[in-house]
Write an enzyme that holds these catalytic residues in place. Structure first.
Site, PDB file in Angstrom:
ATOM      1  CE  LYS A 126      -0.776   1.490   0.436  1.00 32.44           C
ATOM      2  NZ  LYS A 126      -1.845   1.428  -0.583  1.00 32.44           N
TER       3      LYS A 126
HETATM    4  N1  GLU Z   1      -1.754  -0.814  -3.583  1.00 31.69           N
HETATM    5  C1  GLU Z   1      -3.021  -0.969  -4.209  1.00 31.69           C
HETATM    6  C2  GLU Z   1      -4.034  -0.049  -3.569  1.00 31.69           C
HETATM    7  O1  GLU Z   1      -3.681   0.942  -2.997  1.00 31.69           O
HETATM    8  C3  GLU Z   1      -3.465  -2.417  -4.250  1.00 31.69           C
HETATM    9  C4  GLU Z   1      -3.668  -3.048  -2.905  1.00 31.69           C
HETATM   10  C5  GLU Z   1      -3.938  -4.551  -2.964  1.00 31.69           C
HETATM   11  O2  GLU Z   1      -4.112  -5.094  -4.047  1.00 31.69           O
HETATM   12  O3  GLU Z   1      -3.930  -5.146  -1.892  1.00 31.69           O
HETATM   13  O4  GLU Z   1      -5.218  -0.235  -3.685  1.00 31.69           O
END
Ligand code: GLU
Length: 440
Positions: A126
């Site tokens: 993240k």
């Molecule tokens: N931000 C989204 C999540 O928390 C998508 C993450 C992604 O597609 O890599 O799952």
């Protein structure tokens, strides 16, 4: 002030809209607490447990941005890679004033579990910038994104770590990330980020995918509970990319959407809201907020009232720690489907369980986004693109299979679905970690 992110065309709309975060709780503690519980239940090898308690890599950067008024501002940015055991690290990037290292660490670990639950070959990561993007110009956002990208680029890559949209970021932000990486490296590599615009190697269906996944698992849950969709009322907290699509698709499936909210507050109509009229009002509002919608049969409510609304299904689709020890007892929904990441604290979880509320946890409920990111990445790597129907079909089968796996396992144990999903996820990551062994 202008908010250009919110002014971007509908197909570039952002991930979940924010509501106030409860400041006292630490998401990393929540995530570690739940990992420790699961490790004890699984009798996890203490060495593997210790590995999973620490992110593999944490990068903190200071991002200088030349602002439109000639001043320089410096923003804190982060990229955390929790685990690459099962594949390249994967996870979104958020722009929010509450972003901090412990939040990003917690969200990165949750991505590891999420990718394992739906069995896609990614680890978890993240990123984020501690910034309030409200009122920043398009130029300022582009410069901040590009500088941030250049600073985390050494650890990114289609086979290393692949960002995607999250709170207050969108397809346009992904386009800047991809372009920056491609310019610096001199190589065409759309697979370095997902959630891109279609013109840049994005996938049909990705924009709606998180909300669609939330709707699919809600449908699967109601089916197993022998409840008719047409008899089901739903409240959704957050009208960003996740909440708005979940509401639209559940409405299409026949549910009655009775309450919605965003940062500007909420709207409630026990007979069902007119989603088409709401979409129109939100599109016309200068900051794309629900406060632009007013009808005589619609009651204005605040975010607390939304969470406590008398509905069958509550979908928190905004930020973490919205359902806490101080309000969990007042929740009247029979089912909670977590569109957001970490919307429920551990104390609240126990209260909800005592009340007999059935909860579909975030790592399963909102995994449609990263599942569609996987489908986008596969299309980028093969350089061959699927029709929307094919993407949606694959997404549907991933979500249904994953829901069935968690439901059956949790009932067989028996444990609540959050614990069941975590047990499945952690044991999958642990199994691969054990097979790989420790290098060197
Ligand atoms: N931000 C989204 C999540 O928390 C998508 C993450 C992604 O597609 O890599 O799952």
């Amino acid at each position: 002030m202008r908010n250009p992110i919110l002014e971007t065309p509908a197909h570039l709309k952002t991930e979940p809209s924010a509501v106030a975060l409860h400041p006292k709780q630490d998401l990393w503690d929540t995530v570690l607490g739940s990992l420790d519980d699961v490790a004890a239940r699984l009798r996890l090898d203490p060495g593997i447990h210790a590995i999973l308690r620490e992110p593999e890599r944490e990068l903190t950067v200071a991002v200088p941005v030349g602002m439109d008024d000639g001043s320089i501002k410096v923003f804190k940015g982060y990229r955390v890679q929790h685990s690459s055991v099962r594949g390249p690290c994967k996870g979104g990037i958020r722009y929010h004033p509450n972003v901090n290292l412990n939040e990003v660490k917690g969200l990165a670990a949750m991505m590891t579990w999420k990718c394992a639950v739906v069995d896609i070959p990614f680890g978890g990561a993240k990123g984020g910038i501690e910034v309030d993007p409200t009122g920043m110009s398009q130029g300022e956002l582009a410069r901040m994104t590009r500088r941030f990208t250049s600073m985390i680029l050494p650890i990114l890559g289609g086979k290393r770590d692949i960002p995607a949209p999250d709170v207050n970021t969108n397809a346009q932000v992904m386009a800047w990330i991809v372009d920056t990486a491609n310019m610096i490296e001199g190589v065409y590599m759309p697979e370095i980020a997902t959630g891109k615009p279609l013109a840049l190697g994005g996938s049909l269906g990705r924009r709606e995918a998180t909300g669609r996944g939330v709707a699919i698992v809600t449908g699967e849950l109601l089916k197993r509970e022998a409840r008719a969709l047409s008899d089901t009322t739903v409240a959704v907290q957050g009208f960003g990319n996740v909440g708005s699509w979940a509401a639209r698709i559940l409405h299409e499936m026949g549910c009655k959407i009775v309450a919605l909210s965003d940062v500007s507050g909420g709207v409630y109509n026990p007979n069902g809201l007119d989603l088409a009229a709401i979409d129109k009002a939100v599109a016309q509002h200068p900051r794309h907020l629900l406060e632009g919608y007013a009808e005589s049969d619609v009651e204005r409510i605040n975010n607390e009232e939304l969470l406590e609304a008398p509905v069958d299904v509550l979908i928190p689709a905004a930020l973490e720690h919205q359902i806490r020890a101080d309000n969990a007892d007042r929740i009247r929904a029979r089912y909670i489907v977590e569109g957001a990441n970490g919307p429920t604290t551990r104390e609240a979880d126990e209260i909800l369980e005592d009340k007999g509320i059935i909860l579909v946890p975030d790592i399963l409920a909102n995994a449609g986004g990263v599942a569609a990111s996987y489908l986008e990445w596969v299309q980028n790597l093969q350089n061959f693109y699927w029709e929307e129907g094919e993407v949606n079909q694959r997404l549907m089968s991933i979500m249904k299979r994953s829901f069935a796996g968690v439901w059956d396992f949790s009932h067989a144990q028996p444990v609540p679905m959050r614990l069941g999903a975590m047990m499945l996820a952690v044991s999958k990551v642990a199994e691969t970690a054990q097979q790989r062994g420790i290098w060197p």
